[in-house]
Every structure is written in structure tokens, then in C-alpha cells.
Design a protein around this motif. Structure first.
Motif, PDB file in Angstrom:
ATOM      1  N   THR A   1       0.736  -1.251  -0.126  1.00  0.00           N
ATOM      2  CA  THR A   1       0.099   0.114   0.057  1.00  0.00           C
ATOM      3  C   THR A   1       0.817   1.464   0.101  1.00  0.00           C
ATOM      4  N   HIS A   2       2.006   1.226   0.843  1.00  0.00           N
ATOM      5  CA  HIS A   2       2.788   2.644   0.931  1.00  0.00           C
ATOM      6  C   HIS A   2       4.172   2.163   1.656  1.00  0.00           C
ATOM      7  N   ILE A   3       5.078   2.912   1.616  1.00  0.00           N
ATOM      8  CA  ILE A   3       6.285   2.530   2.409  1.00  0.00           C
ATOM      9  C   ILE A   3       6.652   2.991   3.492  1.00  0.00           C
TER      10      ILE A   3
ATOM     11  N   ARG B   1      -5.237   9.872   0.831  1.00  0.00           N
ATOM     12  CA  ARG B   1      -4.478  10.730   1.491  1.00  0.00           C
ATOM     13  C   ARG B   1      -4.050   9.910   2.872  1.00  0.00           C
ATOM     14  N   HIS B   2      -2.695  10.517   3.016  1.00  0.00           N
ATOM     15  CA  HIS B   2      -2.104  10.007   4.302  1.00  0.00           C
ATOM     16  C   HIS B   2      -1.087  10.912   4.767  1.00  0.00           C
ATOM     17  N   ILE B   3       0.161  10.714   4.115  1.00  0.00           N
ATOM     18  CA  ILE B   3       1.198  11.865   4.480  1.00  0.00           C
ATOM     19  C   ILE B   3       1.296  12.751   3.189  1.00  0.00           C
ATOM     20  N   PRO B   4       1.395  14.089   3.360  1.00  0.00           N
ATOM     21  CA  PRO B   4       1.454  14.767   2.486  1.00  0.00           C
ATOM     22  C   PRO B   4       2.551  14.433   1.455  1.00  0.00           C
TER      23      PRO B   4
ATOM     24  N   GLY C   1      -5.493   1.942   3.053  1.00  0.00           N
ATOM     25  CA  GLY C   1      -3.995   1.467   3.104  1.00  0.00           C
ATOM     26  C   GLY C   1      -3.344   2.513   3.783  1.00  0.00           C
ATOM     27  N   ASP C   2      -3.899   2.890   5.120  1.00  0.00           N
ATOM     28  CA  ASP C   2      -3.660   4.112   5.846  1.00  0.00           C
ATOM     29  C   ASP C   2      -4.262   5.429   5.173  1.00  0.00           C
ATOM     30  N   THR C   3      -5.231   5.833   5.503  1.00  0.00           N
ATOM     31  CA  THR C   3      -5.689   7.048   5.055  1.00  0.00           C
ATOM     32  C   THR C   3      -6.134   8.131   6.123  1.00  0.00           C
TER      33      THR C   3
ATOM     34  N   VAL D   1      -4.457  12.759  12.733  1.00  0.00           N
ATOM     35  CA  VAL D   1      -3.858  13.637  11.570  1.00  0.00           C
ATOM     36  C   VAL D   1      -3.543  13.121  10.111  1.00  0.00           C
ATOM     37  N   VAL D   2      -3.073  11.644  10.181  1.00  0.00           N
ATOM     38  CA  VAL D   2      -2.374  10.872   9.255  1.00  0.00           C
ATOM     39  C   VAL D   2      -3.548   9.763   9.112  1.00  0.00           C
ATOM     40  N   HIS D   3      -4.268   9.462  10.119  1.00  0.00           N
ATOM     41  CA  HIS D   3      -5.357   8.244  10.050  1.00  0.00           C
ATOM     42  C   HIS D   3      -6.522   8.857  10.228  1.00  0.00           C
ATOM     43  N   ALA D   4      -7.844   8.129  10.018  1.00  0.00           N
ATOM     44  CA  ALA D   4      -8.975   8.338  10.487  1.00  0.00           C
ATOM     45  C   ALA D   4      -8.862   7.873  12.083  1.00  0.00           C
TER      46      ALA D   4
ATOM     47  N   MET E   1      -9.507  -1.649  11.648  1.00  0.00           N
ATOM     48  CA  MET E   1      -8.141  -2.429  11.761  1.00  0.00           C
ATOM     49  C   MET E   1      -6.935  -1.082  12.436  1.00  0.00           C
ATOM     50  N   HIS E   2      -5.817  -1.506  12.323  1.00  0.00           N
ATOM     51  CA  HIS E   2      -4.681  -0.633  12.531  1.00  0.00           C
ATOM     52  C   HIS E   2      -5.143   0.326  14.030  1.00  0.00           C
ATOM     53  N   TYR E   3      -5.401  -0.547  14.825  1.00  0.00           N
ATOM     54  CA  TYR E   3      -5.711   0.343  16.134  1.00  0.00           C
ATOM     55  C   TYR E   3      -4.578   0.081  17.311  1.00  0.00           C
TER      56      TYR E   3
HETATM   57  O1  LIG Z   1       3.163  13.380  10.271  1.00  0.00           O
HETATM   58  C1  LIG Z   1       3.223  12.059  10.900  1.00  0.00           C
HETATM   59  C2  LIG Z   1       3.712  10.909  10.421  1.00  0.00           C
HETATM   60  C3  LIG Z   1       3.746   9.760  11.019  1.00  0.00           C
HETATM   61  N1  LIG Z   1       3.105   9.525  12.296  1.00  0.00           N
HETATM   62  C4  LIG Z   1       2.926   8.481  12.919  1.00  0.00           C
HETATM   63  O2  LIG Z   1       4.140   7.544  12.326  1.00  0.00           O
HETATM   64  C5  LIG Z   1       3.313   6.484  11.963  1.00  0.00           C
HETATM   65  C6  LIG Z   1       3.932   5.641  10.880  1.00  0.00           C
HETATM   66  O3  LIG Z   1       3.032   4.541  10.401  1.00  0.00           O
HETATM   67  P1  LIG Z   1       1.592   4.772  10.250  1.00  0.00           P
HETATM   68  O4  LIG Z   1       1.187   5.526   9.053  1.00  0.00           O
HETATM   69  O5  LIG Z   1       1.004   3.472  10.576  1.00  0.00           O
HETATM   70  O6  LIG Z   1       1.220   5.753  11.438  1.00  0.00           O
HETATM   71  C7  LIG Z   1       2.006   6.610  11.681  1.00  0.00           C
HETATM   72  C8  LIG Z   1       1.824   7.706  12.772  1.00  0.00           C
HETATM   73  O7  LIG Z   1       1.636   6.850  14.066  1.00  0.00           O
HETATM   74  C9  LIG Z   1       2.457  10.735  12.597  1.00  0.00           C
HETATM   75  O8  LIG Z   1       1.720  10.775  13.709  1.00  0.00           O
HETATM   76  N2  LIG Z   1       2.510  12.028  11.952  1.00  0.00           N
END
Ligand SMILES: O=c1ccn([C@@H]2O[C@@H]3COP(=O)(O)O[C@H]3[C@H]2O)c(=O)[nH]1
Ligand SMILES: [Zn+2]
Ligand SMILES: [Zn+2]
Length: 249
Positions: free
Chosen positions: A58-60, A141-144, A161-163, A193-196, A215-217
Motif C-alpha cells: 500500500t505504501h512505504i 491521502r495519508h502523508i503529504p 492503506g492508511d488514510t 492527523v494521518v489516519h481516520a 483495523m490498525h488500532y
Molecule cells: O506526520 C506524521 C507521520 C507519522 N506519524 C506516525 O508515524 C506512523 C508511521 O506509520 P503509520 O502511518 O501506520 O502511522 C504513523 C503515525 O502513527 C504521525 O503521527 N504523523
């Protein structure tokens, strides 16, 4: 289609393995993400890397790709064959240059293709991964500035895939694409911030929550049992028949 989570934990969870999955169709197994804990988690379920037909990424982030070095080395030196690596076309170079090259490369000419049968997947179109299993990569959208993909399997099963929270996407997947089952990453505490986050997911209408499995909890997940509205937690290592999940259990 059956799915068994190797783990359902967040990146920092210790009580749960990384959020990686085994999808099985007609006896063939696809590994969906291969994080740091995947080699041990597979072993605990009685599988070796040689039991896998392919891996899909899904992502790196390391909880999704941190086990790929061991996967590659075991397939090369223990089993003597190249596994299939399905990965978004945009992630092929970053996976090698930014993550795997440092450990895998032993002479300058070696590339990702020396370890994997790389199958780059463009997003937005359907690809057959194995007989009876297709996927469409959905950019989420996950990390900019870092590409990230959720997976739409066989047109009805959406696996995030982490969003970040995206109610409009979830609504359109259900009302326009006919999605019946959604596995969604869930950060139990705000802010997401980077997850729901769970508080965000709880704002969704019942018709969406009914389809959502979390999941992913984090490690405090037991404290949230019974506090997820109409959504349910997916358990790691338990095997689910995906077609039978909607509106059941
Ligand atoms: O800007 C950021 C980047 C990352 N993180 C943390 O690092 C983790 C990396 O794996 P993940 O994507 O499953 O979850 C992420 C978060 O828990 C964050 O809180 N803010
Ligand atoms: Zn993650
Ligand atoms: Zn991530």
C-alpha cells in the motif's frame, strides 16, 4: 475470498502485530503489506514466505514494508525463486531507493528486479492479481507528498492503506461503486492527523458504519469494545469470508 489479518495493530502497537493481511482465493495466498512483524506473524500462523503467491504493497512505511528485506533474502537464498511484487508504479523507485537498497544491494548492478518479479500497477484501473482476485488501486491521502494507496478488491471490498478520514470517498464507494465491505484503519484517539480517528468514523451514517470493520488500532483497543457505533473491530489471526461479512456477524 478469505482474509486473515497477520496483525491489526497501529505502527506503534506492541500487543498487536503490524496491520498486514493474507488474502486467500482458491488456495492461492496474497500477502497484503509486509511490515516489520510479518515474518514472525506468518511463522506463528504456520506459513513460510514460500507459501505466498505474491505480495501487494500500500505504501512505504515500515509497518507495511519493513519485512520485505527478509522476504527477499529468504526467497533468494532459502527457496531460490523470485516472488511477485505488486506495487503502484509510483512506489517502485521509492521502495528501492529509499527503503530496500541499503540492505539488499550487494553489488552496484543489483536492483529491485533482481529480488522480485516487479509488477507495477497504475492506479484507477483493474488488475488481476491471481485467478478470482482483482484489485484497483485507489490513491488516498495519508502523508503529504508521499503516495499511498487503498485497495478495491473484486469491485466490492475496500481495504484502506492508511488514510485520513474521507467521508466523501467512503460515501461514493458505497453509493456509486457498490462497495459492500470496508476494512478501515482506525486511530482510537483524536486528532486523526494521518489516519481516520474513531471519533471521525463515528460521524458516518449508519449505512456506511454497517459496512465498516476497524483495523490498525492501538494497544488500548480492548477499552473501546462496544464503543464503535455500528462498526466492528477485526481481530488479528481470525479468518473471515469477506462475502459473508456485510450485515452479518
Ligand atoms: O506526520 C506524521 C507521520 C507519522 N506519524 C506516525 O508515524 C506512523 C508511521 O506509520 P503509520 O502511518 O501506520 O502511522 C504513523 C503515525 O502513527 C504521525 O503521527 N504523523
Ligand atoms: Zn500503518
Ligand atoms: Zn502509514
Amino acid at each position: 475470498m478469505r482474509i486473515q489479518m497477520l496483525g491489526t495493530g497501529s505502527a506503534f502497537a506492541k500487543a498487536f502485530n503490524n496491520n498486514n493481511a493474507l488474502i486467500t482465493v482458491d488456495g492461492r495466498r496474497l500477502l497484503l503489506d509486509c511490515g516489520i512483524t510479518a515474518p514472525r506473524a506468518l511463522h506463528e500462523l504456520g506459513y513460510s514466505f514460500n507459501d505466498l503467491h505474491a505480495v501487494l504493497i500500500t505504501h512505504i512505511h515500515a509497518d507495511h514494508i519493513g519485512g520485505l528485506e527478509e522476504f527477499a533474502f529468504q526467497m533468494k537464498f532459502v527457496y531460490g525463486r523470485k516472488p511477485i511484487l505488486y506495487i503502484a508504479d509510483t512506489l517502485v523507485a521509492p521502495l528501492w531507493e529509499h527503503s530496500l537498497k541499503g540492505g539488499l544491494q550487494q553489488d552496484e548492478a543489483e536492483t529491485l528486479h533482481d529480488f522480485f518479479e516487479v509488477r507495477p500497477l497504475p492506479a484507477g484501473v483493474s488488475h488481476e492479481l491471481l485467478p478470482g482476485l482483482s484489485v484497483e488501486l485507489v490513491p488516498t491521502r495519508h502523508i503529504p507528498n508521499k503516495p499511498n494507496y487503498s485497495m478495491l478488491f473484486n469491485g466490492f471490498f475496500f481495504y484502506s492503506g492508511d488514510t485520513v478520514f474521507d467521508a466523501d470517498l467512503l460515501q461514493s464507494l458505497v453509493s456509486e461503486r457498490g462497495v459492500r465491505v470496508i476494512f478501515h484503519d482506525c486511530q482510537l484517539h483524536s486528532p486523526g492527523v494521518v489516519h481516520a480517528s474513531l471519533p471521525q468514523l463515528l460521524t458516518l451514517p449508519d449505512e456506511l458504519q454497517d459496512r465498516i470493520y476497524l483495523m490498525h488500532y492501538g494497544d488500548d483497543q480492548p477499552e473501546f469494545i462496544g464503543r464503535t457505533g455500528r462498526m466492528k473491530f477485526i481481530s488479528q489471526q481470525k479468518e473471515y469470508e469477506v462475502e459473508r461479512l456485510t450485515f452479518s456477524e
